[in-house]
Write a protein that holds these residues in place. Structure first.
Motif, PDB file in Angstrom:
ATOM      1  N   CYS A 339      34.351  -8.333   0.849  1.00  0.00           N
ATOM      2  CA  CYS A 339      34.238  -9.336   1.912  1.00  0.00           C
ATOM      3  C   CYS A 339      35.233 -10.483   1.718  1.00  0.00           C
ATOM      4  O   CYS A 339      35.930 -10.876   2.644  1.00  0.00           O
ATOM      5  N   SER A 340      35.282 -11.021   0.505  1.00  0.00           N
ATOM      6  CA  SER A 340      36.197 -12.139   0.241  1.00  0.00           C
ATOM      7  C   SER A 340      37.517 -11.664  -0.356  1.00  0.00           C
ATOM      8  O   SER A 340      38.361 -12.480  -0.688  1.00  0.00           O
ATOM      9  N   GLN A 341      37.688 -10.346  -0.502  1.00  0.00           N
ATOM     10  CA  GLN A 341      38.919  -9.765  -1.055  1.00  0.00           C
ATOM     11  C   GLN A 341      39.243 -10.414  -2.401  1.00  0.00           C
ATOM     12  O   GLN A 341      40.342 -10.895  -2.647  1.00  0.00           O
ATOM     13  N   ALA A 342      38.234 -10.386  -3.271  1.00  0.00           N
ATOM     14  CA  ALA A 342      38.334 -11.103  -4.541  1.00  0.00           C
ATOM     15  C   ALA A 342      37.725 -10.271  -5.664  1.00  0.00           C
ATOM     16  O   ALA A 342      37.069  -9.251  -5.437  1.00  0.00           O
ATOM     17  N   VAL A 343      37.967 -10.724  -6.888  1.00  0.00           N
ATOM     18  CA  VAL A 343      37.319 -10.171  -8.076  1.00  0.00           C
ATOM     19  C   VAL A 343      36.559 -11.313  -8.742  1.00  0.00           C
ATOM     20  O   VAL A 343      37.111 -12.403  -8.942  1.00  0.00           O
ATOM     21  N   LEU A 344      35.288 -11.060  -9.071  1.00  0.00           N
ATOM     22  CA  LEU A 344      34.398 -12.108  -9.544  1.00  0.00           C
ATOM     23  C   LEU A 344      33.816 -11.743 -10.903  1.00  0.00           C
ATOM     24  O   LEU A 344      33.478 -10.589 -11.158  1.00  0.00           O
ATOM     25  N   CYS A 345      33.687 -12.748 -11.767  1.00  0.00           N
ATOM     26  CA  CYS A 345      33.013 -12.583 -13.049  1.00  0.00           C
ATOM     27  C   CYS A 345      31.587 -13.093 -12.908  1.00  0.00           C
ATOM     28  O   CYS A 345      31.375 -14.257 -12.536  1.00  0.00           O
ATOM     29  N   LEU A 346      30.611 -12.231 -13.197  1.00  0.00           N
ATOM     30  CA  LEU A 346      29.208 -12.618 -13.092  1.00  0.00           C
ATOM     31  C   LEU A 346      28.632 -13.103 -14.413  1.00  0.00           C
ATOM     32  O   LEU A 346      27.467 -13.487 -14.474  1.00  0.00           O
ATOM     33  N   GLY A 347      29.439 -13.069 -15.470  1.00  0.00           N
ATOM     34  CA  GLY A 347      28.969 -13.494 -16.771  1.00  0.00           C
ATOM     35  C   GLY A 347      28.255 -12.369 -17.509  1.00  0.00           C
ATOM     36  O   GLY A 347      28.247 -11.219 -17.082  1.00  0.00           O
ATOM     37  N   LYS A 348      27.638 -12.718 -18.618  1.00  0.00           N
ATOM     38  CA  LYS A 348      26.889 -11.741 -19.402  1.00  0.00           C
ATOM     39  C   LYS A 348      25.528 -11.484 -18.752  1.00  0.00           C
ATOM     40  O   LYS A 348      24.952 -12.388 -18.142  1.00  0.00           O
ATOM     41  N   PRO A 349      25.016 -10.256 -18.861  1.00  0.00           N
ATOM     42  CA  PRO A 349      23.774  -9.903 -18.155  1.00  0.00           C
ATOM     43  C   PRO A 349      22.613 -10.836 -18.465  1.00  0.00           C
ATOM     44  O   PRO A 349      21.834 -11.180 -17.570  1.00  0.00           O
ATOM     45  N   GLU A 350      22.477 -11.266 -19.714  1.00  0.00           N
ATOM     46  CA  GLU A 350      21.354 -12.137 -20.069  1.00  0.00           C
ATOM     47  C   GLU A 350      21.512 -13.549 -19.504  1.00  0.00           C
ATOM     48  O   GLU A 350      20.564 -14.343 -19.548  1.00  0.00           O
ATOM     49  N   GLU A 351      22.688 -13.855 -18.955  1.00  0.00           N
ATOM     50  CA  GLU A 351      22.935 -15.177 -18.381  1.00  0.00           C
ATOM     51  C   GLU A 351      22.935 -15.154 -16.852  1.00  0.00           C
ATOM     52  O   GLU A 351      23.251 -16.155 -16.218  1.00  0.00           O
ATOM     53  N   PHE A 352      22.622 -14.006 -16.232  1.00  0.00           N
ATOM     54  CA  PHE A 352      22.602 -13.914 -14.766  1.00  0.00           C
ATOM     55  C   PHE A 352      21.640 -14.959 -14.204  1.00  0.00           C
ATOM     56  O   PHE A 352      20.595 -15.255 -14.814  1.00  0.00           O
ATOM     57  N   PRO A 353      21.892 -15.503 -12.977  1.00  0.00           N
ATOM     58  CA  PRO A 353      23.135 -15.288 -12.257  1.00  0.00           C
ATOM     59  C   PRO A 353      24.160 -16.371 -12.568  1.00  0.00           C
ATOM     60  O   PRO A 353      23.830 -17.535 -12.730  1.00  0.00           O
ATOM     61  N   GLY A 354      25.404 -15.988 -12.633  1.00  0.00           N
ATOM     62  CA  GLY A 354      26.512 -16.910 -12.780  1.00  0.00           C
ATOM     63  C   GLY A 354      27.688 -16.306 -12.054  1.00  0.00           C
ATOM     64  O   GLY A 354      27.736 -15.097 -11.850  1.00  0.00           O
ATOM     65  N   LEU A 355      28.619 -17.101 -11.637  1.00  0.00           N
ATOM     66  CA  LEU A 355      29.723 -16.546 -10.860  1.00  0.00           C
ATOM     67  C   LEU A 355      30.974 -17.391 -11.041  1.00  0.00           C
ATOM     68  O   LEU A 355      30.934 -18.612 -10.916  1.00  0.00           O
ATOM     69  N   LYS A 356      32.077 -16.708 -11.331  1.00  0.00           N
ATOM     70  CA  LYS A 356      33.366 -17.365 -11.447  1.00  0.00           C
ATOM     71  C   LYS A 356      34.438 -16.455 -10.849  1.00  0.00           C
ATOM     72  O   LYS A 356      34.664 -15.353 -11.352  1.00  0.00           O
ATOM     73  N   PRO A 357      35.079 -16.874  -9.758  1.00  0.00           N
ATOM     74  CA  PRO A 357      36.169 -16.063  -9.205  1.00  0.00           C
ATOM     75  C   PRO A 357      37.342 -16.011 -10.185  1.00  0.00           C
ATOM     76  O   PRO A 357      37.757 -17.040 -10.720  1.00  0.00           O
ATOM     77  N   ILE A 358      37.864 -14.809 -10.439  1.00  0.00           N
ATOM     78  CA  ILE A 358      39.018 -14.685 -11.331  1.00  0.00           C
ATOM     79  C   ILE A 358      40.262 -14.184 -10.601  1.00  0.00           C
ATOM     80  O   ILE A 358      41.367 -14.358 -11.093  1.00  0.00           O
ATOM     81  N   ILE A 359      40.083 -13.554  -9.434  1.00  0.00           N
ATOM     82  CA  ILE A 359      41.214 -13.201  -8.562  1.00  0.00           C
ATOM     83  C   ILE A 359      40.794 -13.545  -7.142  1.00  0.00           C
ATOM     84  O   ILE A 359      39.776 -13.043  -6.655  1.00  0.00           O
ATOM     85  N   THR A 360      41.550 -14.391  -6.480  1.00  0.00           N
ATOM     86  CA  THR A 360      41.217 -14.806  -5.115  1.00  0.00           C
ATOM     87  C   THR A 360      42.350 -14.581  -4.129  1.00  0.00           C
ATOM     88  O   THR A 360      42.181 -14.845  -2.943  1.00  0.00           O
ATOM     89  N   HIS A 361      43.511 -14.122  -4.600  1.00  0.00           N
ATOM     90  CA  HIS A 361      44.658 -13.896  -3.721  1.00  0.00           C
ATOM     91  C   HIS A 361      45.261 -12.521  -3.992  1.00  0.00           C
ATOM     92  O   HIS A 361      45.192 -12.010  -5.113  1.00  0.00           O
ATOM     93  N   GLY A 362      45.841 -11.952  -2.950  1.00  0.00           N
ATOM     94  CA  GLY A 362      46.663 -10.763  -3.135  1.00  0.00           C
ATOM     95  C   GLY A 362      45.970  -9.442  -2.972  1.00  0.00           C
ATOM     96  O   GLY A 362      46.604  -8.401  -3.116  1.00  0.00           O
ATOM     97  N   LEU A 363      44.659  -9.427  -2.665  1.00  0.00           N
ATOM     98  CA  LEU A 363      43.937  -8.178  -2.485  1.00  0.00           C
ATOM     99  C   LEU A 363      43.520  -7.998  -1.030  1.00  0.00           C
ATOM    100  O   LEU A 363      43.222  -8.972  -0.339  1.00  0.00           O
TER     101      LEU A 363
END
Length: 395
Positions: A339-363
């Motif tokens: 949807c946002s044409q991005a790649v996102l880091c959700l963090g470690k499973p025991e720390e869900f939920p967390g979110l950090k975009p790591i690629i936001t351009h070019g896809l």
């Protein structure tokens, strides 16, 4: 306000980058459109835009007949015309484009994000690719796609080293590949939706095993550190572990690890912890649309983390549809979002939920992800028919 309008402000630079990648680049050859003849943007009758050089390359030399590389509608090269909106946009952004070097087109907006260093494939080399894997021994990249030969192997420089898997109806042929993995001893495993089977080849393309009749719709496939094969069954709602004697081409054992999943597709395993991530696609109530749920299980198949589209929407402004999942070398869950044409880091499973975009351009439409041993991130972009190689910019 003055800084933003001066041509050097971050907002304008982001806008120029987005325009270059989304609007001002030919999605067949990945060259920037321009006013000189070969790079001029041309409208096809179907509405898609490619550069004149690609029109000439795709057209038959005598009849000028060609097929749109995106929707496959037939037309003739003489039926194309200049795309005036793109030409006007080139004029409007001319000074800003000259200030932005090509190497920085997909530059991240913050330090530590991933930068696209190069891409390989492209229309013709790859056709509507669906799955991506790395050979753990050779580092070669394996992609399944809709070409005449369904499996294509690339060397480290992005050149095609080998291809196999004929399109056809024989047992050893591949009708409609969905995903691929490469085992620790370099066997290629493909899920084939055409005959609902799993097919195992050696790295040179010789068929070793066909596993049919056991799955309703095998979809995602991944190799475990113990050289087992994980398979999701999207119709049956299950996750399976296959133990195979690859050199002998014999299926030794099948174990159903989970039986109550909701349309599972993508699957990944962490080589650090043994955790298994599964992408579910539950149908939204009252509509035909699918949502996304990411579930992570421990190596002993205990649920240790879960987040759905609503939980992710609390951290990200737009709707998220996860199309692929992998783990990085630190055990973080990484997803591709169409949807946002991005790649996102959700963090470690025991720390869900967390979110950090790591690629936001070019896809355009990311459908598969994997990390190399050198920590480069490979993203399979189905709309661009290419593999894009990202590296961390520690700037």
């Amino acid at each position: 306000m003055g800084a933003e309008a001066s041509g050097g402000g971050p907002a304008l630079r982001d806008l120029v980058r987005e325009a270059e990648i989304s609007l001002l680049e030919c999605k067949v050859c990945f060259e920037r459109f321009g006013h000189r003849q070969q790079r001029r943007p041309r409208n096809l009758p179907c509405g898609h835009v490619v550069c004149l050089a690609c029109v000439a390359a795709l057209a038959h030399p005598r009849t000028l007949a060609l097929e749109c590389p995106f929707c496959r509608r037939a037309c003739r090269g003489c039926d194309t015309s200049d795309c005036l909106p793109v030409l006007h946009l080139l004029e409007l952004l001319g000074s800003a484009l000259r200030q932005a070097p090509a190497a920085n087109r997909a530059a991240p907006s913050s330090p530590g994000a991933f930068t696209c260093h190069h891409a390989f494939g492209g229309w013709g080399t790859l056709v509507n690719p669906t799955g991506l894997a790395l050979c753990p021994k050779t580092g070669r990249v394996v992609v399944v796609h809709d070409g005449k030969r369904r499996v294509k192997i690339f060397d480290s420089g992005g050149g095609c080293a080998h291809q196999f898997g004929e399109k056809g109806d024989a047992a050893q042929d591949i009708r409609y590949p969905l995903d691929v993995t490469v085992t620790n001893d370099c066997h290629v495993v493909v899920t084939d939706a055409g005959d609902r089977s799993i097919k195992v080849f050696d790295f040179f393309g010789q068929i070793k095993l066909v596993i049919g009749g056991q799955f309703s719709l095998p979809w995602g496939v991944e190799t475990t550190p113990q050289n087992g094969v994980l398979v999701t069954d999207a119709e049956a709602g299950s996750l399976h572990l296959l133990e195979v004697d690859f050199p002998e081409g014999v299926l030794r054992r099948t174990e159903r690890l989970q039986a109550a999943l909701c349309h599972p597709r993508g699957v990944a395993v962490s080589w650090l912890t043994g955790a298994i991530a599964v992408l579910e696609h539950p149908r939204a109530l009252g509509s035909g649309a699918y949502g996304t749920t990411v579930k992570v299980f421990s190596a002993s198949m205990q649920l240790i983390g879960q987040v759905d589209a609503f939980g992710l929407s609390l951290f990200f402004p737009s709707k998220i549809i996860a199309s692929a999942v992998t783990f990085d070398h630190q055990g973080n869950v990484i997803v591709a979002d169409t949807c946002s044409q991005a790649v996102l880091c959700l963090g470690k499973p025991e720390e869900f939920p967390g979110l950090k975009p790591i690629i936001t351009h070019g896809l355009s439409h990311p459908v598969a992800l994997t990390f190399t041993k050198e920590n480069s991130l490979l993203v399979l972009d189905s709309a661009a028919h290419s593999v894009k190689v990202y590296k961390v910019d520690w700037g």
